[in-house]
Each structure stands twice: as structure tokens, then as C-alpha cells.
Design a protein around this motif. Structure first.
Motif, PDB file in Angstrom:
ATOM      1  N   VAL A   1       0.836  -1.203   0.000  1.00  0.00           N
ATOM      2  CA  VAL A   1       0.000   0.000   0.000  1.00  0.00           C
ATOM      3  C   VAL A   1       0.869   1.250   0.000  1.00  0.00           C
ATOM      4  O   VAL A   1       0.654   2.177  -0.797  1.00  0.00           O
ATOM      5  N   HIS A   2       1.861   1.304   0.881  1.00  0.00           N
ATOM      6  CA  HIS A   2       2.716   2.485   0.968  1.00  0.00           C
ATOM      7  C   HIS A   2       3.531   2.678  -0.310  1.00  0.00           C
ATOM      8  O   HIS A   2       3.678   3.812  -0.793  1.00  0.00           O
ATOM      9  N   ASP A   3       4.055   1.586  -0.870  1.00  0.00           N
ATOM     10  CA  ASP A   3       4.840   1.702  -2.102  1.00  0.00           C
ATOM     11  C   ASP A   3       3.971   2.203  -3.253  1.00  0.00           C
ATOM     12  O   ASP A   3       4.380   3.099  -4.013  1.00  0.00           O
ATOM     13  N   PHE A   4       2.779   1.640  -3.394  1.00  0.00           N
ATOM     14  CA  PHE A   4       1.905   2.040  -4.499  1.00  0.00           C
ATOM     15  C   PHE A   4       1.504   3.507  -4.350  1.00  0.00           C
ATOM     16  O   PHE A   4       1.526   4.266  -5.331  1.00  0.00           O
ATOM     17  N   ARG A   5       1.121   3.912  -3.152  1.00  0.00           N
ATOM     18  CA  ARG A   5       0.700   5.296  -2.940  1.00  0.00           C
ATOM     19  C   ARG A   5       1.862   6.261  -3.190  1.00  0.00           C
ATOM     20  O   ARG A   5       1.661   7.347  -3.730  1.00  0.00           O
ATOM     21  N   ALA A   6       3.067   5.870  -2.813  1.00  0.00           N
ATOM     22  CA  ALA A   6       4.223   6.735  -3.041  1.00  0.00           C
ATOM     23  C   ALA A   6       4.537   6.858  -4.532  1.00  0.00           C
ATOM     24  O   ALA A   6       4.790   7.963  -5.035  1.00  0.00           O
ATOM     25  N   ILE A   7       4.514   5.735  -5.230  1.00  0.00           N
ATOM     26  CA  ILE A   7       4.813   5.742  -6.674  1.00  0.00           C
ATOM     27  C   ILE A   7       3.840   6.634  -7.428  1.00  0.00           C
ATOM     28  O   ILE A   7       4.223   7.357  -8.352  1.00  0.00           O
ATOM     29  N   HIS A   8       2.573   6.606  -7.018  1.00  0.00           N
ATOM     30  CA  HIS A   8       1.532   7.339  -7.745  1.00  0.00           C
ATOM     31  C   HIS A   8       1.127   8.642  -7.052  1.00  0.00           C
ATOM     32  O   HIS A   8       0.123   9.255  -7.428  1.00  0.00           O
ATOM     33  N   ASN A   9       1.922   9.041  -6.074  1.00  0.00           N
ATOM     34  CA  ASN A   9       1.707  10.317  -5.383  1.00  0.00           C
ATOM     35  C   ASN A   9       0.272  10.449  -4.870  1.00  0.00           C
ATOM     36  O   ASN A   9      -0.382  11.489  -5.041  1.00  0.00           O
ATOM     37  N   ILE A  10      -0.209   9.397  -4.247  1.00  0.00           N
ATOM     38  CA  ILE A  10      -1.561   9.403  -3.673  1.00  0.00           C
ATOM     39  C   ILE A  10      -1.456   9.923  -2.239  1.00  0.00           C
ATOM     40  O   ILE A  10      -0.786   9.327  -1.395  1.00  0.00           O
ATOM     41  N   THR A  11      -2.115  11.041  -2.002  1.00  0.00           N
ATOM     42  CA  THR A  11      -2.053  11.671  -0.678  1.00  0.00           C
ATOM     43  C   THR A  11      -3.390  11.638   0.043  1.00  0.00           C
ATOM     44  O   THR A  11      -3.502  12.177   1.152  1.00  0.00           O
ATOM     45  N   ASP A  12      -4.400  11.030  -0.550  1.00  0.00           N
ATOM     46  CA  ASP A  12      -5.686  10.902   0.136  1.00  0.00           C
ATOM     47  C   ASP A  12      -5.466  10.169   1.454  1.00  0.00           C
ATOM     48  O   ASP A  12      -4.801   9.135   1.490  1.00  0.00           O
ATOM     49  N   PRO A  13      -6.001  10.686   2.559  1.00  0.00           N
ATOM     50  CA  PRO A  13      -5.684  10.105   3.868  1.00  0.00           C
ATOM     51  C   PRO A  13      -6.198   8.686   4.038  1.00  0.00           C
ATOM     52  O   PRO A  13      -7.290   8.346   3.586  1.00  0.00           O
ATOM     53  N   LEU A  14      -5.383   7.869   4.690  1.00  0.00           N
ATOM     54  CA  LEU A  14      -5.803   6.525   5.083  1.00  0.00           C
ATOM     55  C   LEU A  14      -6.650   6.638   6.344  1.00  0.00           C
ATOM     56  O   LEU A  14      -6.228   7.232   7.333  1.00  0.00           O
ATOM     57  N   VAL A  15      -7.837   6.074   6.282  1.00  0.00           N
ATOM     58  CA  VAL A  15      -8.766   6.120   7.413  1.00  0.00           C
ATOM     59  C   VAL A  15      -8.781   4.747   8.078  1.00  0.00           C
ATOM     60  O   VAL A  15      -8.961   3.726   7.405  1.00  0.00           O
ATOM     61  N   VAL A  16      -8.602   4.724   9.378  1.00  0.00           N
ATOM     62  CA  VAL A  16      -8.575   3.470  10.124  1.00  0.00           C
ATOM     63  C   VAL A  16      -9.999   2.946  10.311  1.00  0.00           C
ATOM     64  O   VAL A  16     -10.902   3.695  10.698  1.00  0.00           O
ATOM     65  N   ILE A  17     -10.209   1.666  10.025  1.00  0.00           N
ATOM     66  CA  ILE A  17     -11.508   1.017  10.226  1.00  0.00           C
ATOM     67  C   ILE A  17     -11.536   0.314  11.576  1.00  0.00           C
ATOM     68  O   ILE A  17     -12.434   0.523  12.391  1.00  0.00           O
ATOM     69  N   ASP A  18     -10.572  -0.550  11.787  1.00  0.00           N
ATOM     70  CA  ASP A  18     -10.444  -1.293  13.046  1.00  0.00           C
ATOM     71  C   ASP A  18      -8.968  -1.612  13.235  1.00  0.00           C
ATOM     72  O   ASP A  18      -8.120  -0.908  12.676  1.00  0.00           O
ATOM     73  N   ILE A  19      -8.657  -2.643  13.968  1.00  0.00           N
ATOM     74  CA  ILE A  19      -7.252  -2.885  14.266  1.00  0.00           C
ATOM     75  C   ILE A  19      -6.463  -3.406  13.067  1.00  0.00           C
ATOM     76  O   ILE A  19      -5.234  -3.482  13.128  1.00  0.00           O
ATOM     77  N   THR A  20      -7.131  -3.750  11.978  1.00  0.00           N
ATOM     78  CA  THR A  20      -6.403  -4.256  10.802  1.00  0.00           C
ATOM     79  C   THR A  20      -6.791  -3.585   9.494  1.00  0.00           C
ATOM     80  O   THR A  20      -5.987  -3.542   8.566  1.00  0.00           O
ATOM     81  N   GLY A  21      -7.988  -3.032   9.380  1.00  0.00           N
ATOM     82  CA  GLY A  21      -8.461  -2.491   8.110  1.00  0.00           C
ATOM     83  C   GLY A  21      -8.315  -0.982   8.001  1.00  0.00           C
ATOM     84  O   GLY A  21      -8.414  -0.259   8.986  1.00  0.00           O
ATOM     85  N   VAL A  22      -8.059  -0.508   6.768  1.00  0.00           N
ATOM     86  CA  VAL A  22      -8.040   0.924   6.462  1.00  0.00           C
ATOM     87  C   VAL A  22      -8.716   1.127   5.108  1.00  0.00           C
ATOM     88  O   VAL A  22      -8.939   0.176   4.354  1.00  0.00           O
ATOM     89  N   TYR A  23      -9.027   2.384   4.797  1.00  0.00           N
ATOM     90  CA  TYR A  23      -9.540   2.704   3.467  1.00  0.00           C
ATOM     91  C   TYR A  23      -9.158   4.131   3.114  1.00  0.00           C
ATOM     92  O   TYR A  23      -8.756   4.903   3.975  1.00  0.00           O
ATOM     93  N   TRP A  24      -9.259   4.438   1.815  1.00  0.00           N
ATOM     94  CA  TRP A  24      -9.166   5.846   1.417  1.00  0.00           C
ATOM     95  C   TRP A  24     -10.147   6.123   0.294  1.00  0.00           C
ATOM     96  O   TRP A  24     -10.547   5.227  -0.450  1.00  0.00           O
ATOM     97  N   LYS A  25     -10.530   7.376   0.206  1.00  0.00           N
ATOM     98  CA  LYS A  25     -11.430   7.853  -0.838  1.00  0.00           C
ATOM     99  C   LYS A  25     -10.607   8.495  -1.932  1.00  0.00           C
ATOM    100  O   LYS A  25      -9.767   9.351  -1.667  1.00  0.00           O
TER     101      LYS A  25
END
Length: 255
Positions: A228-252
Motif C-alpha cells: 500500500v505504501h509503495d503504491f501510494r508513493a509511486i503514484h503520489n496518492i495523498t488521500d488520507p488513510l482512514v482506520v476502520i479497526d485494528i487491521t483495516g483501512v480505506y481511502w477515498k
């Protein structure tokens, strides 16, 4: 007379909305086996809430919090008319996709597909191309191998197997480049490994509509988080990661 008619129509609409929500809540309880939890060996309410156990009976292991998150995001894309289909990569017994299909049917949405992507043979062996996965033992877990007929059978149990449900059998690197969808509103990635997560992001993210969502089920697993971090860095994705629970996240996706 007109105002009375309008009030009656509003009452009917509200009743219908309530019935939809009641159905979807019951569907979640059934998929997660919450109603009969005392019959699920070793299960606890807290573990089922957080999705921390590997259920012997339930059709999903994502837990109540992540299931509620999926519900919330589907509501958002429907209410805001975000174009695209729903897809999950890594479906196990199919529970999250079954809920997607039930959601669309309950809301009488017929112009979106649910894409069910999985090898239906468990997880792949580590690929030398991704050395970070070298220590992964997921491919040795027989419990994670659920066949295509079994998953299709689970859809049938809920009367939710129809032409809007599309099964993509095979490794993500082979099936996702030609996935039969032009736009995606929700991409729910549950591949655990670096390779599986990167294959899904690489092939699906360009199709995610602005306003759509990417859900990462296994962000707490190091292999997955690194992808996730590598892909977001390569594509300059800065949309915030939102925590769902102790393992899940999402972004819009905003751009």
C-alpha cells in the motif's frame, strides 16, 4: 387531500427504507453467524466484532466493524451516484461479496456488478519478484482454500446468485488485467501478501472513480502495508488513510 397523499407516500417510503435496513442488518448477522455465535467453536463477541477469528461456520471472517464499513461506503457511492462496480480481491467463503450483492438487490440497483476475484485455491506461493513475501506461509493454510463451487453455493443459500455476480477465477496477476469492468466504485482488497495487494492496486486503481473507495482489509500485515505504501508513493496518492479497526483501512479517491 394532496398533503394527505404526500404524507401517505412518505410513510410508505420510510417503511420501505426501514425494511431495507432491517434486511441488510439481518444479512450481516447471518453472514457473520452472529445470531448463533454460541454454536461457533471458540468464537467470542469481541473477536467476531474485530474479525480476529477464522470462523468454522460463518461465511466471512472480516468481522462486524469492517462489514459495517463496507455498508457505509456502499451507501455513500449510491447516494452520491459514484459510477462503477464493486469488486473484492480475495473472497474466502464469499461473505463480503454476498453482502455487496444483497445491498444492490435490496436497493434495486441493476446497473452495477459484483466482481468476485479469487484463485479459489488459496494464496499463492511467494514470488521471487517480491522478496518481501519470502517468509509468507499463507499458501500452506488449507483453511484459506475455498473452491469456486462452494462460494457459488453460498451465494445460492441467500438467493443472491444472478447475472450481476461475476466470478474471476485465477491469480490476480492473470485475471485482473482483463477484469470485465470499466469503472469501479468500491475495490475491497483482501490479498494479505505484497504481491496480491500490488497486483490488485496496479490493475484496479486506474478504474476506481473519483469519489470511489479502496478498502485494505489486511493493513496490519506487514507485506500488505508495504505494498500500500509503495503504491501510494509511486503514484503520489495523498488521500488520507482512514482506520476502520485494528487491521483495516480505506481511502477515498479524490483525484
Amino acid at each position: 387531500m394532496l398533503s394527505l397523499t404526500l404524507r401517505m407516500q412518505r410513510t410508505v417510503i420510510m417503511r420501505n427504507l426501514s425494511a431495507i435496513e432491517l434486511y441488510l442488518e439481518l444479512l450481516k448477522k447471518t453472514i457473520l453467524f452472529e445470531i448463533w455465535l454460541e454454536h461457533e467453536p471458540g468464537a467470542t463477541k469481541e473477536n467476531r466484532l474485530q474479525g480476529l477469528d477464522w470462523p468454522l461456520i460463518a461465511h466471512s471472517m472480516i468481522g462486524r466493524i469492517r462489514m459495517n464499513n463496507l455498508h457505509m461506503l456502499m451507501n455513500d457511492v449510491i447516494n452520491n451516484n459514484v459510477k462503477g462496480d464493486f469488486i473484492e480481491t480475495g473472497v474466502w467463503r464469499g461473505g463480503a461479496c454476498i453482502f455487496m450483492a444483497g445491498f444492490l438487490k435490496a436497493h434495486n440497483v441493476r446497473n452495477r456488478k459484483v466482481l468476485v476475484a479469487d484463485s479459489f485455491e488459496g494464496l499463492p506461493k511467494p514470488d521471487p519478484q517480491y522478496p518481501i513475501d519470502a517468509t509468507s506461509k499463507f499458501h500452506e493454510q488449507d483453511f484459506l482454500r475455498v473452491s469456486l463451487p462452494e462460494v457459488q453455493g453460498n451465494f445460492k443459500k441467500y438467493d443472491l446468485l444472478d447475472d450481476n455476480v461475476v466470478f474471476l477465477k485465477g491469480w490476480f496477476k492473470d485475471t485482473l488485467p482483463t477484469a470485465p469492468t470499466d469503472k469501479i466504485a468500491i475495490a475491497r482488497l483482501d490479498g494479505d501478501m505484497y504481491s496480491s495487494t500490488m497486483d490488485a492496486l496496479t490493475n484496479l486503481y486506474p478504474k476506481v472513480s473519483v469519489g470511489g473507495y479502496v478498502i485494505i482489509d489486511d493493513y496490519s500485515i506487514g507485506y500488505c502495508a508495504a505494498a500500500v505504501h509503495d503504491f501510494r508513493a509511486i503514484h503520489n496518492i495523498t488521500d488520507p488513510l482512514v482506520v476502520i479497526d485494528i487491521t483495516g483501512v480505506y481511502w477515498k479517491k479524490t483525484k
